[in-house]
Design an enzyme around this catalytic site. Sequence first.
Site, PDB file in Angstrom:
ATOM      1  CG  HIS A  26       1.198  -2.078   7.602  1.00  0.00           C
ATOM      2  ND1 HIS A  26       0.939  -2.009   6.256  1.00  0.00           N
ATOM      3  CD2 HIS A  26       1.559  -3.364   7.870  1.00  0.00           C
ATOM      4  CE1 HIS A  26       1.130  -3.216   5.725  1.00  0.00           C
ATOM      5  NE2 HIS A  26       1.506  -4.057   6.676  1.00  0.00           N
ATOM      6  CD  GLU A  82       1.241   1.542   6.265  1.00  0.00           C
ATOM      7  OE1 GLU A  82       0.095   1.329   5.841  1.00  0.00           O
ATOM      8  OE2 GLU A  82       2.241   0.897   5.895  1.00  0.00           O
ATOM      9  CG  HIS A 111      -2.406  -0.173   3.917  1.00  0.00           C
ATOM     10  ND1 HIS A 111      -1.507  -0.949   4.608  1.00  0.00           N
ATOM     11  CD2 HIS A 111      -3.560  -0.888   3.864  1.00  0.00           C
ATOM     12  CE1 HIS A 111      -2.079  -2.095   4.950  1.00  0.00           C
ATOM     13  NE2 HIS A 111      -3.327  -2.079   4.506  1.00  0.00           N
ATOM     14  CD  GLU A 152      -0.044   1.275   0.280  1.00  0.00           C
ATOM     15  OE1 GLU A 152       0.396   1.929   1.223  1.00  0.00           O
ATOM     16  OE2 GLU A 152      -0.192   0.034   0.316  1.00  0.00           O
TER      17      GLU A 152
HETATM   18 ZN   LIG Z   1       0.514  -0.510   4.923  1.00  0.00          ZN
END
Ligand SMILES: [Zn+2]
Length: 320
Positions: A24, A27, A117, A181
Amino acid sequence: MKEMMSSPIQCPPVSRVVIFGGTHGNEMSGVTLVKHWLKDPSELHRKTFEPEPCLANPLAVEKCVRYIDSDLNRSFSEEVLSSSESESDPYEFKRARELNQKYGSGPGLFDFVFDLHNTTSNMGATLLRCSEDDILSLHLAKYLQSSSGNQSMPCYNYLIDIPKKDNVYLQNIGKHSLCLELGPQPQGVIRADVLTRMRELVNCGLDFLDLFNQGKEFPSFETDIYKVLTRVDYPRDHSGEISAFIHSGLQDKDYVPLKPGDPIFTTINGEVLHCNGDTVVYPTFINEAAYYEKKVAFILTEKVSRKVPALKLETLEHHV
Ligand SMILES: [Zn+2]
């Protein structure tokens, strides 16, 4: 299962390792670290392998957006990967096929995939796995949890348990994988504390794989795993518009037990909506910015205890 618990699981060495950032494009911890490692990979070098950093979605990184046409981290379905390329495909479908070609398929199959992430939710360091059966990544998660480092950002073991054939996530392409994450961090923002923690965790993960490759045996253990139960949407009016938002009592309470009757949403006029379940659950991804478009206000999980068998390097006798 009983038999599994008594003798260690044996795995072949992990020699092909890729670290994805910018899956992404907004991020920033993974984007920043991978850009750095592409220029100077010396920090990643280990005795038994040489990890490869990769910016997964370079166009989205360039524009600092989550994606260009569609979410790359939902583009690794068998359907997308096996279909032939067409002009009208979203950019991310083409990129998913490229990445799968390079890291995921046949003889080129990578042994371990790290996918980096950030979340806008207060989720600390969430170690997200997509396969119940990946014992190696469970041991790696355990190693990260017990390693020193910034303990103000604790590690949570998180499982989205989906059959491999339904898995649409990038981490699916490797043999073993773990998604880091980390949050809270706003989109497009680089927070030093979050970046440092992610860097520690990646290095610690590489240390684990290096020790494993050198023959270290890891004993069995028991661990808590937050397993995804259900995704909860915002309340909506007849036109589909969000009609209530996350209650202040729930905001930032990721992984805090949510009991029946606890407040979860509030309307603009202060009307409170309560949790109507009948068991204690654990909310995660609360008010995640990227999930508004996915119609997810938070994701409920249950905390389950799991016994994990010991792990060791596959020996030659294993083959005969
Ligand atoms: Zn992500």
